[in-house]
Design a protein around this motif. Structure first.
Motif, PDB file in Angstrom:
ATOM      1  N   ARG A  85      46.760   7.928  24.968  1.00  0.00           N
ATOM      2  CA  ARG A  85      47.676   8.796  25.801  1.00  0.00           C
ATOM      3  C   ARG A  85      46.825   8.696  27.143  1.00  0.00           C
ATOM      4  O   ARG A  85      47.419   8.673  28.300  1.00  0.00           O
ATOM      5  CB  ARG A  85      48.201   9.925  25.310  1.00  0.00           C
ATOM      6  N   PHE A  86      45.689   9.305  27.115  1.00  0.00           N
ATOM      7  CA  PHE A  86      44.649   9.475  28.098  1.00  0.00           C
ATOM      8  C   PHE A  86      44.542   8.266  28.979  1.00  0.00           C
ATOM      9  O   PHE A  86      44.615   8.062  30.265  1.00  0.00           O
ATOM     10  CB  PHE A  86      43.549   9.986  27.812  1.00  0.00           C
ATOM     11  N   LEU A  87      44.191   7.352  28.497  1.00  0.00           N
ATOM     12  CA  LEU A  87      44.026   6.006  28.901  1.00  0.00           C
ATOM     13  C   LEU A  87      45.375   5.230  29.674  1.00  0.00           C
ATOM     14  O   LEU A  87      44.993   4.893  30.770  1.00  0.00           O
ATOM     15  CB  LEU A  87      43.273   4.982  27.922  1.00  0.00           C
ATOM     16  N   ARG A  88      46.283   5.525  29.158  1.00  0.00           N
ATOM     17  CA  ARG A  88      47.567   4.910  29.634  1.00  0.00           C
ATOM     18  C   ARG A  88      47.906   5.790  30.955  1.00  0.00           C
ATOM     19  O   ARG A  88      48.760   5.509  31.778  1.00  0.00           O
ATOM     20  CB  ARG A  88      48.787   5.104  28.744  1.00  0.00           C
ATOM     21  N   GLY A  89      47.448   6.909  31.143  1.00  0.00           N
ATOM     22  CA  GLY A  89      47.683   7.842  32.229  1.00  0.00           C
ATOM     23  C   GLY A  89      46.567   7.523  33.425  1.00  0.00           C
ATOM     24  O   GLY A  89      46.689   8.003  34.452  1.00  0.00           O
ATOM     25  N   LEU A  90      45.611   6.340  33.457  1.00  0.00           N
ATOM     26  CA  LEU A  90      44.730   6.212  34.269  1.00  0.00           C
ATOM     27  C   LEU A  90      45.127   4.780  34.865  1.00  0.00           C
ATOM     28  O   LEU A  90      45.735   3.975  34.577  1.00  0.00           O
ATOM     29  CB  LEU A  90      43.314   5.846  33.435  1.00  0.00           C
TER      30      LEU A  90
ATOM     31  N   GLU B 125      43.970   1.450  37.328  1.00  0.00           N
ATOM     32  CA  GLU B 125      42.805   0.412  37.180  1.00  0.00           C
ATOM     33  C   GLU B 125      41.401   0.778  37.914  1.00  0.00           C
ATOM     34  O   GLU B 125      40.419   0.671  37.025  1.00  0.00           O
ATOM     35  CB  GLU B 125      43.248  -0.814  37.848  1.00  0.00           C
ATOM     36  N   ALA B 126      41.573   1.450  38.776  1.00  0.00           N
ATOM     37  CA  ALA B 126      40.285   2.193  39.268  1.00  0.00           C
ATOM     38  C   ALA B 126      39.440   3.222  38.494  1.00  0.00           C
ATOM     39  O   ALA B 126      38.202   2.969  38.169  1.00  0.00           O
ATOM     40  CB  ALA B 126      40.339   2.642  40.701  1.00  0.00           C
ATOM     41  N   GLN B 127      40.303   4.170  37.616  1.00  0.00           N
ATOM     42  CA  GLN B 127      39.820   4.970  37.004  1.00  0.00           C
ATOM     43  C   GLN B 127      39.427   4.321  35.452  1.00  0.00           C
ATOM     44  O   GLN B 127      38.474   4.791  34.929  1.00  0.00           O
ATOM     45  CB  GLN B 127      40.916   5.932  36.787  1.00  0.00           C
ATOM     46  N   LEU B 128      40.045   3.309  35.226  1.00  0.00           N
ATOM     47  CA  LEU B 128      39.615   2.857  33.850  1.00  0.00           C
ATOM     48  C   LEU B 128      38.354   2.055  33.926  1.00  0.00           C
ATOM     49  O   LEU B 128      37.695   1.966  33.039  1.00  0.00           O
ATOM     50  CB  LEU B 128      40.929   1.739  33.544  1.00  0.00           C
ATOM     51  N   ASN B 129      38.104   1.532  35.187  1.00  0.00           N
ATOM     52  CA  ASN B 129      36.942   0.854  35.267  1.00  0.00           C
ATOM     53  C   ASN B 129      35.639   1.304  35.863  1.00  0.00           C
ATOM     54  O   ASN B 129      34.769   0.865  36.045  1.00  0.00           O
ATOM     55  CB  ASN B 129      37.144  -0.481  36.035  1.00  0.00           C
ATOM     56  N   GLU B 130      35.944   2.739  36.180  1.00  0.00           N
ATOM     57  CA  GLU B 130      34.853   3.383  37.074  1.00  0.00           C
ATOM     58  C   GLU B 130      33.974   3.935  35.934  1.00  0.00           C
ATOM     59  O   GLU B 130      34.348   4.436  34.846  1.00  0.00           O
ATOM     60  CB  GLU B 130      35.395   4.634  37.736  1.00  0.00           C
TER      61      GLU B 130
ATOM     62  N   ALA C  40      35.630  -8.255  27.733  1.00  0.00           N
ATOM     63  CA  ALA C  40      35.746  -7.797  28.869  1.00  0.00           C
ATOM     64  C   ALA C  40      36.696  -8.290  29.685  1.00  0.00           C
ATOM     65  O   ALA C  40      37.278  -7.467  30.773  1.00  0.00           O
ATOM     66  CB  ALA C  40      34.410  -8.434  29.684  1.00  0.00           C
ATOM     67  N   GLU C  41      37.578  -9.327  29.365  1.00  0.00           N
ATOM     68  CA  GLU C  41      38.727  -9.611  30.048  1.00  0.00           C
ATOM     69  C   GLU C  41      39.904  -9.029  29.358  1.00  0.00           C
ATOM     70  O   GLU C  41      41.112  -9.639  30.003  1.00  0.00           O
ATOM     71  CB  GLU C  41      38.631 -11.230  30.069  1.00  0.00           C
ATOM     72  N   GLN C  42      40.006  -8.286  28.421  1.00  0.00           N
ATOM     73  CA  GLN C  42      41.181  -7.801  27.576  1.00  0.00           C
ATOM     74  C   GLN C  42      41.695  -6.798  28.366  1.00  0.00           C
ATOM     75  O   GLN C  42      41.154  -5.930  29.100  1.00  0.00           O
ATOM     76  CB  GLN C  42      40.988  -7.315  26.154  1.00  0.00           C
ATOM     77  N   ALA C  43      43.094  -6.804  28.508  1.00  0.00           N
ATOM     78  CA  ALA C  43      44.059  -6.011  29.035  1.00  0.00           C
ATOM     79  C   ALA C  43      43.837  -4.616  28.187  1.00  0.00           C
ATOM     80  O   ALA C  43      43.482  -4.523  27.070  1.00  0.00           O
ATOM     81  CB  ALA C  43      45.345  -6.185  29.170  1.00  0.00           C
ATOM     82  N   LEU C  44      44.296  -3.519  28.899  1.00  0.00           N
ATOM     83  CA  LEU C  44      44.298  -2.441  28.146  1.00  0.00           C
ATOM     84  C   LEU C  44      45.179  -2.323  26.953  1.00  0.00           C
ATOM     85  O   LEU C  44      44.772  -1.817  25.697  1.00  0.00           O
ATOM     86  CB  LEU C  44      44.689  -0.840  29.014  1.00  0.00           C
ATOM     87  N   ASP C  45      46.251  -2.777  26.859  1.00  0.00           N
ATOM     88  CA  ASP C  45      47.237  -2.793  25.793  1.00  0.00           C
ATOM     89  C   ASP C  45      46.606  -3.691  24.715  1.00  0.00           C
ATOM     90  O   ASP C  45      46.762  -3.247  23.748  1.00  0.00           O
ATOM     91  CB  ASP C  45      48.495  -3.206  26.211  1.00  0.00           C
TER      92      ASP C  45
END
Length: 157
Positions: free
Chosen positions: A21-26, A28-33, A89-94
């Motif tokens: 739930r937390f990750l889905r709220g981020l 791309e920049a936040q996911l990778n920072e 490294a190349e996988q999408a969040l889902d």
């Protein structure tokens, strides 16, 4: 399922639900920072958890079978963790979330088959040599919770 494993399963489920739930709220920049003192970004943390869950599932199965239950003398945890990052490294969040969910389902399915005798079977974990399967389940949930807490405290959604 053995009653003493039920809290571990509840923790695995709660960890996954909270972090997904937390990750889905981020964005791309936040996911990778990655913060200055952070080992992994949020996305890398998830990739790390996927790799760890899958490897500990194999580890548990080996311990139950009482084979391959010792770490190789040349095992390098840092190399292993780096390799898990590279593979995902190349996988999408889902995709990462689906892999983590699948690994956890397989882990819970294994836990549902265990006996008290199985919980006493021993092996080496990179952070604890000659430990029991019972202890491995605690290591897994503690490891997940620590990484999740670190990301959630340091990445602002």
């Amino acid at each position: 399922m053995l009653p003493e494993l039920e809290p571990r399963v509840a923790e695995l489920n709660a960890n996954q639900e909270t972090f997904a739930r937390f990750l889905r709220g981020l964005n791309e920049a936040q996911l990778n920072e990655r913060g200055v003192s952070e080992e992994y970004s949020a996305r890398q943390t998830l990739a790390h958890l996927v790799g760890a869950e899958m490897s500990m599932l194999r580890m548990a199965k080996n311990w139950i079978a009482e084979q391959d239950n010792r770490l190789r003398p040349d095992f390098d945890l840092n190399f292993f963790n780096q390799r898990q990052q590279e593979k995902r490294a190349e996988q999408a969040l889902d995709e990462l979330l689906n892999d983590w969910q699948r690994a956890q389902r397989e882990f819970v399915a294994l836990m549902e088959t265990l006996t008290q005798d199985d919980l006493e079977k021993r092996g080496d974990h990179p952070l604890e040599s000659d430990t029991t399967l019972r202890r491995l389940f605690i290591i897994i949930t503690t490891h997940e919770a620590a990484h999740i807490r670190q990301v959630m405290e340091n990445v602002h959604a």
